[in-house]
Design an enzyme around this catalytic site. Structure first.
Site, PDB file in Angstrom:
ATOM      1  N   LYS A  31       4.714   5.681   2.402  1.00 45.99           N
ATOM      2  CA  LYS A  31       4.495   5.389   0.980  1.00 45.99           C
ATOM      3  C   LYS A  31       3.627   6.466   0.339  1.00 45.99           C
ATOM      4  O   LYS A  31       2.417   6.482   0.530  1.00 45.99           O
ATOM      5  CB  LYS A  31       3.814   4.014   0.835  1.00 45.99           C
ATOM      6  CG  LYS A  31       3.471   3.652  -0.616  1.00 45.99           C
ATOM      7  CD  LYS A  31       2.879   2.243  -0.720  1.00 45.99           C
ATOM      8  CE  LYS A  31       2.339   1.977  -2.119  1.00 45.99           C
ATOM      9  NZ  LYS A  31       1.684   0.652  -2.241  1.00 45.99           N
ATOM     10  N   LYS A  40       0.371   5.601   4.219  1.00 38.74           N
ATOM     11  CA  LYS A  40       0.371   5.796   2.772  1.00 38.74           C
ATOM     12  C   LYS A  40      -0.603   6.914   2.444  1.00 38.74           C
ATOM     13  O   LYS A  40      -1.662   7.023   3.057  1.00 38.74           O
ATOM     14  CB  LYS A  40      -0.037   4.473   2.118  1.00 38.74           C
ATOM     15  CG  LYS A  40      -0.229   4.495   0.624  1.00 38.74           C
ATOM     16  CD  LYS A  40      -0.529   3.074   0.107  1.00 38.74           C
ATOM     17  CE  LYS A  40      -1.024   3.103  -1.333  1.00 38.74           C
ATOM     18  NZ  LYS A  40      -1.412   1.767  -1.836  1.00 38.74           N
ATOM     19  N   ASP A  91      -2.550  -3.205   1.902  1.00 40.20           N
ATOM     20  CA  ASP A  91      -2.746  -1.758   1.819  1.00 40.20           C
ATOM     21  C   ASP A  91      -4.216  -1.447   2.102  1.00 40.20           C
ATOM     22  O   ASP A  91      -5.062  -1.512   1.210  1.00 40.20           O
ATOM     23  CB  ASP A  91      -2.365  -1.233   0.418  1.00 40.20           C
ATOM     24  CG  ASP A  91      -0.855  -1.273   0.168  1.00 40.20           C
ATOM     25  OD1 ASP A  91      -0.171  -2.114   0.792  1.00 40.20           O
ATOM     26  OD2 ASP A  91      -0.374  -0.475  -0.649  1.00 40.20           O
TER      27      ASP A  91
END
Lengths: 313, 497
Positions: free
Chosen positions: A249, A213, A149
């Protein structure tokens, strides 16, 4: 204004200006909170939420023991007798930790389906050199993280240096190799407008993101329905152009099962049933799991359980 | 670009039986809060009165085709007693009351309606077929807001009419449609009462029940008997009201066809007329518009309330350079609309209001196909009983096609393209109607320029179907006479001396 990006293959690509009307986005986003899931549909949705969860701990105070406890809950969210009572709750999708704690998580999640995600590229600020960011990624991958991430450089993005943002994501993607998924955090709470959120989404997708995300969870606001809606629309537009499915996400800010249901309904209506899978949709959350578990027990037994009944780390 | 699969197998939950695939179990609003009597009379002079001719008609739930109850069929004699009651109330009580007192009653009605909002929403949905989501979140709050808004005007009329003296007309006859039954009742009653008139209200024959239930609100507010009277019935009842010499002012919302009849009928009498009629409103999408929000605006503009909306954005004009993309997105969005039982909280489109209307819409769809336009409807499953239609659109529509000229008043959109702003304006104005329009562009200057030149009573920019009691509403040409709502909504209800 359109943005010009030199792709890795040398082609000069334009990301066209894509205006977003924030009033319209907010109205549409609010409409998903009016969806009402009942009975069997609700139970399915709640269990799906667990299977889509990146159970997260990102604190300076994280210790190996703390991460082990989190991993225990990730593998088996409910104690056995309750798990049986509700007909089985799946393990969560991944555990998300700082790079230094990746080896602990990897050890404890071996032989399970739960992935190990590591935040990276000098999370959450991204304010180090490009070399250090890559080293950060390489180490996490070599220690066994299967999902990275990364955070984009807002330093570069906000001053209009989109090429640097693009190049960094491309290099991180390379560093992930074939072993790790790349989720690109836009930190939408720092981007200012929804036009910028859409632009950042396109940039990340163009550079090779597997997932986009919303947030690090360290900046307010984190994920919101309007921001997520704009990102889902960028994913849809990319799918329409290329046939390729990018994941989404939302992270930081989804705390209750009720909110999460609105997100699921939104994914279903904007992108379709194909996206209702942990391979294409995740919730990044540290506090959501307990509310979802309570709601699952409520659906099956008709009564609310205290968190003490199933434990929390 | 290569997408990597993760090293490990996917979690067992991902493909197992427990994964949610977008199924929505029924989520029905309970109808137990509503008590429908087997039979209703007229509400005249503060009491329930049986129809003099003894005739009743049935009102149906259009989603199930079941009879809900019987309602009095108003004769000329019934209308006469109602007008007489209103006239007496006006002369004896209402005209002597201060504006502040009148406002007090309206405030009480608004509060009482808020308190019973759920019950009214359910009844509106049962009798009219609209989704509970809309009656709950739009019709009821809007009706309350209208009452609140005009309650505030009742003691401030001197500011509305400047330095000029004005007085109430006396008895106002009000005829309302079936698409927003309670909301239209509030639109009509609130300014009339605030301005000091008494009213005889005739709800539409397919949807009389919320107006009749509103009589309980009138009663609970302590309003003097005869200030609000409700007479039910179909066309002839309305005609009797229009022709009654005691009615000084007629307010009508409904079809252009009936509006013309009313204009003819009232021409020989001393009457003032406001008409809020049909529309064929244009929705213009420029290539620099916020596309996804514009798609949403178009969907809300035409499919809100099954398209039973006088200002529905029923003619879509898309700049040719983006039309393929836009229509693709539009069709995809339409596919996610849920048509189903109106009481289900997830229903987006409920039942068509009546069999008559269903037949009319189907006839126009058939006509559209015959005249060569390209038809698309969504693939959703419709309930087995009741009057339902899938959301639909026509492409390649000729400017002279019936479906491009006539108001369909159903969930059917026509799509055409244009090349320049000039062409968009010309096409949008190419109609005998002029109620509303929508324009979508990211360029402020373009929005203002185009809006200014559209001949429509309301022009929405980068949104659609926004209503506010403070804002006047009404049309050009065959869309009507006069304005309702806002300061302008007061004018028709007082005579300026």
């Amino acid at each position: 204004m359109g943005v010009k990006i030199r792709l890795t293959n040398g082609v000069l690509e334009t990301i066209p200006h894509h205006p977003i009307d924030s009033v319209g986005v907010s109205e549409r986003a609010a409409s998903f909170t009016k969806r009402s899931l009942k009975k069997g549909s609700k139970l399915e949705a709640l269990k799906t939420m667990v299977a889509m969860m990146d159970l997260t701990t990102l604190e300076g105070a994280d210790t190996p023991e703390r991460v082990r406890q989190l991993c225990g809950r990730a593998r088996q969210p409910l104690p056995a007798h309750l798990d049986e009572l509700v007909g089985g709750v799946p393990p969560v999708a991944a555990v998300c930790v700082y790079p230094a704690l990746v080896p602990v998580a990897v050890e404890f999640l071996a032989e399970t389906s739960v992935q190990v995600a590591s935040v990276s590229t000098a999370f959450p600020s991204s304010q180090v050199s490009g070399e250090l960011k890559l080293l950060d990624v390489q180490q996490a991958v070599s220690w066994g993280a299967t999902e990275i991430d990364m955070v984009i450089s807002r330093n570069a993005f906000l001053r209009g240096d989109y090429q640097t943002v693009y190049d960094e994501i491309v290099k991180v993607k390379e560093a992930c190799g074939t072993g790790a998924h790349l989720k690109v955090i836009l930190e939408t709470g720092e981007l200012g407008t929804l036009d910028q959120v859409y632009r950042a989404s396109k940039l990340a997708i163009l550079a090779g993101a597997d997932f986009i995300k919303t947030s690090t969870g360290k900046v307010q606001p984190g994920a919101t329905l309007p921001v997520t809606l704009v990102m889902l629309q960028s994913i849809f537009d990319h799918f329409q152009q290329s046939g390729q499915r990018i994941g989404m996400k939302p992270a930081g800010g989804v705390r209750t099962a009720k909110e999460a249901i609105a997100y699921l309904c939104m994914v279903y209506e904007v992108l379709g049933v194909e996206w209702l899978t942990p391979t294409l949709f995740r919730f990044g959350a540290s506090r959501l799991l307990n509310d979802v578990l309570r709601q699952i027990l409520r659906q099956v037994t008709g009564s609310y359980y205290n968190e003490e009944v199933f434990g929390s780390e | 670009m290569n997408r990597v699969e993760t090293g490990k197998s996917t979690s067992k939950g991902s493909e197992g039986p427990s994964v949610w695939k977008g199924e929505f179990a029924p989520s029905m609003e309970s109808s137990s809060t509503v008590k429908i009597r087997p039979r209703y009379g007229h509400y005249i002079a503060g009491g329930w009165v049986a129809p003099k001719a003894g005739r009743y008609f049935k009102t149906l739930n259009p989603a199930t085709e079941e009879v809900l109850c019987e309602v009095a069929e108003g004769s000329e004699a019934d209308v006469g007693s109602a007008v007489q009651a209103a006239d007496r109330a006006y002369k004896d009580v209402w005209s002597k009351m201060s504006g502040a007192e009148r406002g007090g009653y309206l405030f009480r009605m608004a509060r009482l309606l808020q308190e019973r909002a759920r019950e009214f929403a359910v009844l509106e949905t049962l009798d009219g077929g609209k989704p509970i989501k809309e009656s709950r979140d739009f019709d009821l709050p809007s009706a309350c807001n209208h009452l609140f808004y005009y309650a505030g005007w009742a003691d401030k009329l001197e500011y509305a009419f400047g330095k000029r003296e004005s007085r109430a007309w006396g008895v106002a006859g009000q005829i309302i449609p079936w698409n927003f039954p309670l909301l239209m009742a509030a639109w009509k009653i609130a300014p009339a009462l605030a301005c000091g008139n008494c009213v005889v209200l005739k709800p539409a024959e397919t949807t009389p029940l919320t107006a009749l239930l509103f009589a309980e609100i009138v009663e609970a507010s302590g309003l003097p008997p005869g200030v609000v009277n409700i007479v039910t019935g179909a066309g002839p009842t309305g005609a009797a009201l229009v022709r009654h010499p005691g009615v000084k002012k007629i307010a009508f919302t409904g079809s252009t066809e009936i509006g013309k009849l009313i204009a003819q009928n009232s021409a020989e009498f001393d009457k003032r007329l406001t008409l809020e009629l049909g529309g064929k409103s244009a929705h213009i999408i420029f290539e620099d518009a916020p596309i996804d929000q514009a798609v949403e605006g178009v969907v809300q503009g035409i499919f809100f309330n099954q398209g039973h909306v006088c200002c529905a954005g029923s003619r879509l004009f898309v700049e040719e350079s983006i039309s393929t993309l836009f229509v693709e997105k539009l069709k995809r969005r339409m596919e996610t609309l849920r048509v189903g039982p109106p009481l289900d909280k997830n229903t987006d489109l409920g039942a068509i209001n009546s069999k008559e209307q269903l037949t009319k819409i189907q006839g126009l769809i058939q006509r559209g196909k015959e005249e060569g336009a390209l038809y698309f409807e969504t693939s959703c499953k419709l309930p087995d009983r009741g009057y339902f239609l899938r959301p639909a659109l026509f492409e390649r529509v000729s400017p002279s096609a019936t479906i491009q000229r006539e108001e369909i008043f159903g969930p059917v959109l026509t799509v055409s393209t244009f090349r320049t702003p000039e062409e968009a304006i010309q096409k949008a104005n190419d109609t005998q109607y002029g109620l509303a329009a929508g324009v979508w562009s990211d360029k402020g200057a373009k929005l203002f320029e185009v809006s200014r030149r559209l001949k429509a009573g309301v022009v929405w920019a980068n949104t659609y179907n926004k209503f506010d009691p403070c804002s006047p509403f009404g049309g050009y040409f065959e869309s009507g006479w006069g304005r309702e709502g806002g300061l302008h909504g007061l004018y028709p209800y007082r005579e300026v001396l």
